[in-house]
Design an enzyme around this catalytic site. Sequence first.
Site, PDB file in Angstrom:
ATOM      1  N   CYS A   1      96.765   3.590  65.220  1.00 51.41           N
ATOM      2  CA  CYS A   1      97.647   4.630  64.672  1.00 51.41           C
ATOM      3  C   CYS A   1      98.103   5.545  65.801  1.00 51.41           C
ATOM      4  O   CYS A   1      97.352   5.826  66.730  1.00 51.41           O
ATOM      5  CB  CYS A   1      96.908   5.449  63.619  1.00 51.41           C
TER       6      CYS A   1
ATOM      7  N   CYS B   1      95.711  12.387  64.684  1.00 54.31           N
ATOM      8  CA  CYS B   1      94.989  13.424  63.928  1.00 54.31           C
ATOM      9  C   CYS B   1      93.621  13.642  64.592  1.00 54.31           C
ATOM     10  O   CYS B   1      92.921  12.674  64.909  1.00 54.31           O
ATOM     11  CB  CYS B   1      94.812  13.011  62.463  1.00 54.31           C
TER      12      CYS B   1
ATOM     13  N   GLU C   1      90.740  -3.031  59.515  1.00 55.12           N
ATOM     14  CA  GLU C   1      89.745  -2.785  58.474  1.00 55.12           C
ATOM     15  C   GLU C   1      90.378  -2.795  57.089  1.00 55.12           C
ATOM     16  O   GLU C   1      91.514  -2.367  56.920  1.00 55.12           O
ATOM     17  CB  GLU C   1      89.129  -1.388  58.653  1.00 55.12           C
TER      18      GLU C   1
ATOM     19  N   CYS D   1      91.340  -0.522  49.688  1.00 55.74           N
ATOM     20  CA  CYS D   1      92.005   0.344  50.666  1.00 55.74           C
ATOM     21  C   CYS D   1      92.498  -0.558  51.805  1.00 55.74           C
ATOM     22  O   CYS D   1      91.706  -1.246  52.439  1.00 55.74           O
ATOM     23  CB  CYS D   1      91.004   1.375  51.169  1.00 55.74           C
TER      24      CYS D   1
ATOM     25  N   CYS E   1      87.306   5.763  58.087  1.00 57.84           N
ATOM     26  CA  CYS E   1      88.405   4.988  58.644  1.00 57.84           C
ATOM     27  C   CYS E   1      88.289   4.835  60.163  1.00 57.84           C
ATOM     28  O   CYS E   1      88.180   5.807  60.882  1.00 57.84           O
ATOM     29  CB  CYS E   1      89.679   5.726  58.260  1.00 57.84           C
TER      30      CYS E   1
ATOM     31  N   CYS F   1      90.241  12.045  63.109  1.00 61.78           N
ATOM     32  CA  CYS F   1      90.295  10.659  62.630  1.00 61.78           C
ATOM     33  C   CYS F   1      89.822   9.677  63.701  1.00 61.78           C
ATOM     34  O   CYS F   1      90.252   9.742  64.853  1.00 61.78           O
ATOM     35  CB  CYS F   1      91.728  10.338  62.213  1.00 61.78           C
TER      36      CYS F   1
HETATM   37  N1  SAH Z   1      98.170   7.777  57.917  1.00 59.75           N
HETATM   38  C1  SAH Z   1      97.968   7.990  56.510  1.00 59.75           C
HETATM   39  C2  SAH Z   1      96.972   7.041  55.864  1.00 59.75           C
HETATM   40  C3  SAH Z   1      95.728   6.698  56.616  1.00 59.75           C
HETATM   41  S1  SAH Z   1      94.486   7.959  56.741  1.00 59.75           S
HETATM   42  C4  SAH Z   1      97.610   9.443  56.244  1.00 59.75           C
HETATM   43  O1  SAH Z   1      97.476  10.202  57.196  1.00 59.75           O
HETATM   44  O2  SAH Z   1      97.515   9.827  55.083  1.00 59.75           O
HETATM   45  C5  SAH Z   1      93.875   8.150  55.087  1.00 59.75           C
HETATM   46  C6  SAH Z   1      93.276   9.527  54.780  1.00 59.75           C
HETATM   47  O3  SAH Z   1      91.994   9.671  55.398  1.00 59.75           O
HETATM   48  C7  SAH Z   1      94.130  10.694  55.285  1.00 59.75           C
HETATM   49  O4  SAH Z   1      94.181  11.714  54.315  1.00 59.75           O
HETATM   50  C8  SAH Z   1      93.347  11.139  56.500  1.00 59.75           C
HETATM   51  O5  SAH Z   1      93.675  12.458  56.866  1.00 59.75           O
HETATM   52  C9  SAH Z   1      91.923  10.948  56.021  1.00 59.75           C
HETATM   53  N2  SAH Z   1      90.902  10.932  57.071  1.00 59.75           N
HETATM   54  C10 SAH Z   1      90.998  10.509  58.347  1.00 59.75           C
HETATM   55  N3  SAH Z   1      89.836  10.681  59.006  1.00 59.75           N
HETATM   56  C11 SAH Z   1      88.961  11.225  58.126  1.00 59.75           C
HETATM   57  C12 SAH Z   1      87.597  11.650  58.199  1.00 59.75           C
HETATM   58  N4  SAH Z   1      86.890  11.535  59.313  1.00 59.75           N
HETATM   59  N5  SAH Z   1      87.035  12.155  57.080  1.00 59.75           N
HETATM   60  C13 SAH Z   1      87.725  12.250  55.914  1.00 59.75           C
HETATM   61  N6  SAH Z   1      89.013  11.877  55.789  1.00 59.75           N
HETATM   62  C14 SAH Z   1      89.632  11.374  56.879  1.00 59.75           C
END
Ligand code: SAH
Length: 375
Positions: free
Chosen positions: A131, A135, A111, A124, A351, A138
């Site tokens: 990944c 998390c 994406e 972006c 994301c 995510c």
């Molecule tokens: N791996 C990197 C970059 C990709 S994620 C990182 O962790 O920073 C980009 C951002 O989106 C991160 O801050 C992540 O925690 C956040 N993110 C992921 N899922 C999300 C969601 N459902 N709502 C809001 N932010 C989210």
Amino acid sequence: MLNLRDVFPRGLRVSSFSMRERLVLIGKSTAELRAWIAELGEPAYRGNQLATWIYRKAADRFEVMTDLPAALRTRLNEIACISPNRIETVQRSHDGTLKCLLALQDEQVIECVLLPYEDRISVCLSTQVGCAMGCRFCATAQGGFTRNLTAGEIIDQLLHLQRLSEQRISHVVLMGMGEPLLNLENVLVAIRLIHEEVGISMRRITLSTVGIVPKIYALADQKLPLTLAISLHAPDDETRARMMPVSRKWKVADLLEAARYYFERTGRRVTFEYLLLRGVNDTPRHARMLAERLRDLPCLVNLIPFNYVPTPDNFQRPEPERVKAFRQVLEQAGIRVTQRVERGHEIDAACGQLRGKHLGKPLRFAMRPSPNAPL
Ligand code: SAH
């Protein structure tokens, strides 16, 4: 001295190539293109022309390169291609956000998003297919990790988006799928290409990391004027452990120390991203703890209300008053705070959502109407 064997595969002089065998130019620097074109018996400056067309003008075909002789364009068409990647789908939201799925040469999909604001055009970009960080909030994490992206695949996202944008892209955030610091080598090549070939200043490039501490030190030692964003999301290890498995390995204290080092080496204040989850990390106690820990650290906090995706923990977005109260505590402590403006609500902009749908396995957890209250 540039070693052509490292840059290009062998056997390129054979005159006829199938699409698969054609040399991919995206990801090659001006110096590399000059060396290659000289090997073909052309003047080296043709390499500069190619680079200008590919990176500055976002050309996707040799035919449009009118300052190259027609015979050369025909020849290039036979032996090379600019990019083997193609846009699979584009979703446009009423606020102008464009979310694209890019299909790669090996049929993997990633994406990338175009975000037009009043004062800038931002993109972006993804750095990995999937990944491995897991998390718990995510969508990308739910699909697991497949592979790193090459530098060419990273910058190609930007060029595809540039073709869809009327105005010039001015800012880049590496915040799409994947963890950039676990693909640091390719990410650094891509950043240099974006800076030197496309012409976007490093100050306008933000790299977002889950917080891979040794790699933050390595990046700081490069002394690049990039903006580093750290997905902190909690002021203490206990809360962070409920959200991010990576917290088992590196503690909040380690992260803050690494952030200070980054500031000292680069002079750039770090952004801490703080994703707010209802009842998990959004209480006034968390806000006070965060303010206390960030005291004396030159930084900025970016508050991100949870963009709802179904999760095993059934995470929810906090009420708007909670977000406001959280923000006030930080501001009263003298911390600079911004809040992510939400974009592309109706187009799976969180994301990993769009890709999840494309792969036909839309998130493991039952979809239900989004309970997100607009803020
Ligand atoms: N791996 C990197 C970059 C990709 S994620 C990182 O962790 O920073 C980009 C951002 O989106 C991160 O801050 C992540 O925690 C956040 N993110 C992921 N899922 C999300 C969601 N459902 N709502 C809001 N932010 C989210």
